[in-house]
Every structure is written in structure tokens, then in C-alpha cells.
Design an enzyme around this catalytic site. Structure first.
Site, PDB file in Angstrom:
ATOM      1  N   HIS A  92     -76.578 -66.574 -18.792  1.00  0.00           N
ATOM      2  CA  HIS A  92     -75.113 -66.231 -18.504  1.00  0.00           C
ATOM      3  C   HIS A  92     -74.557 -66.390 -20.106  1.00  0.00           C
ATOM      4  O   HIS A  92     -73.132 -66.032 -20.115  1.00  0.00           O
ATOM      5  CB  HIS A  92     -74.378 -67.315 -17.766  1.00  0.00           C
ATOM      6  CG  HIS A  92     -74.664 -68.776 -18.140  1.00  0.00           C
ATOM      7  ND1 HIS A  92     -75.746 -69.230 -18.253  1.00  0.00           N
ATOM      8  CD2 HIS A  92     -73.587 -69.426 -18.924  1.00  0.00           C
ATOM      9  CE1 HIS A  92     -75.308 -70.827 -18.840  1.00  0.00           C
ATOM     10  NE2 HIS A  92     -74.146 -70.729 -19.422  1.00  0.00           N
ATOM     11  N   HIS A  98     -70.397 -65.185 -23.990  1.00  0.00           N
ATOM     12  CA  HIS A  98     -70.407 -65.728 -22.569  1.00  0.00           C
ATOM     13  C   HIS A  98     -70.216 -64.654 -21.432  1.00  0.00           C
ATOM     14  O   HIS A  98     -69.112 -64.048 -21.549  1.00  0.00           O
ATOM     15  CB  HIS A  98     -69.283 -66.901 -22.540  1.00  0.00           C
ATOM     16  CG  HIS A  98     -69.567 -68.209 -21.421  1.00  0.00           C
ATOM     17  ND1 HIS A  98     -69.587 -67.995 -20.108  1.00  0.00           N
ATOM     18  CD2 HIS A  98     -70.361 -69.507 -21.878  1.00  0.00           C
ATOM     19  CE1 HIS A  98     -70.082 -69.105 -19.740  1.00  0.00           C
ATOM     20  NE2 HIS A  98     -70.566 -69.871 -20.719  1.00  0.00           N
TER      21      HIS A  98
END
Length: 151
Positions: free
Chosen positions: A58, A73
Site C-alpha cells: 500500500h 501512499h
């Protein structure tokens, strides 16, 4: 020296203050910008030339030769997905070029699972005044310039 940081995803640029997480919206980890991604499965590309120094499904950090590190992110709280829905294309320590695919993901699927798919792009250990030429809010394609980082 100035580092050009490009968008890792296509979508719509928004101010970091719009990220629904205080760590990012208050620039606690560094200044930057965020991209509200298009809701289609897509490759996430490196924002700079460098080495992948941190790699999670992620999120990832690419560090340049002179030590500038850029965090990408993918969504908020997506660490809770434990990698589900993310496909990595690189390994930690790999040298990448700006625009090279790092991860494939599906923002619509992330959103359907209850997570905000917004993507903060952060200049780690930078001061806000070191970022110049911030792109205006609006449409952006992967590879478009987001900001210049005065080093």
C-alpha cells in the site's frame, strides 16, 4: 539542485489538507500534494528516479542518489488490507526510473472495501518552502509534474 517529482497515478490533484488523515493533512511526515485517483485498475509508477528503500503493498518510498526520499501512499488505512488488492512489480533495493510501474491496484475496489483511495505524495524530511512549482488542483496524468523539490 532541484528534483522534479511526478504523479504516480492519474486522477485529480488536491491539496494535502484534503487527505482524511491528520498525519498527511497536517504534513507531519512532510510536505507534498495528493491525487484523488481515477477509479480504474491501474499501475502506480515511481515519481522519481532512485532506489526503492521502503516497499509495502500500500505504500513505497523511492530515494534519489542524493538522499531525497519521496513517499507514495495508496489510500488511507489501506495497511489494514494486508496487501489484498495490490500487486508489486519491484523489490526493495531495486533501482527504478520515474514512470516505471511499482504497484498495480484498483482504487474503486479499495473504496468499495471502505477505504479512501486518495494518494498522498510526500517529500520526506523536507520543509514546505523547499517545494516549488506545485501543480494546480485539477486533472493529472501519471508522469505529470507535481512539484519541484529544491535541495
Amino acid at each position: 539542485m532541484t528534483l522534479r517529482v511526478t504523479s504516480p497515478v492519474s486522477g485529480r490533484l488536491v491539496a494535502l489538507t484534503e487527505v482524511p488523515d491528520p498525519v498527511f493533512s497536517q504534513a507531519m511526515v512532510g510536505p507534498g500534494i495528493a491525487v484523488e485517483p481515477d477509479r480504474a485498475a491501474a499501475e502506480v509508477v515511481s515519481p522519481v528516479d532512485g532506489t526503492v528503500v521502503t516497499l509495502h503493498p500500500h505504500a513505497f518510498v523511492v530515494a534519489t542518489g542524493d538522499g531525497a526520499a519521496v513517499l507514495v501512499h495508496l489510500g488511507i488505512d489501506t495497511v489494514k488490507r494486508k496487501g489484498e488488492g495490490f500487486t508489486l512489480h519491484v523489490v526493495k533495493g531495486e533501482v527504478v526510473r520515474a514512470g516505471q510501474p511499482v504497484v498495480t491496484w484498483d482504487p474503486a475496489e479499495v473504496e468499495a472495501a471502505g477505504f479512501a483511495p486518495i494518494c498522498p505524495v510526500i517529500a520526506l524530511d523536507a520543509t514546505a518552502d523547499a517545494l516549488l512549482d506545485l501543480a494546480e488542483p485539477g486533472p493529472v496524468a501519471a508522469g505529470d509534474a507535481l512539484f519541484s523539490w529544491q535541495r
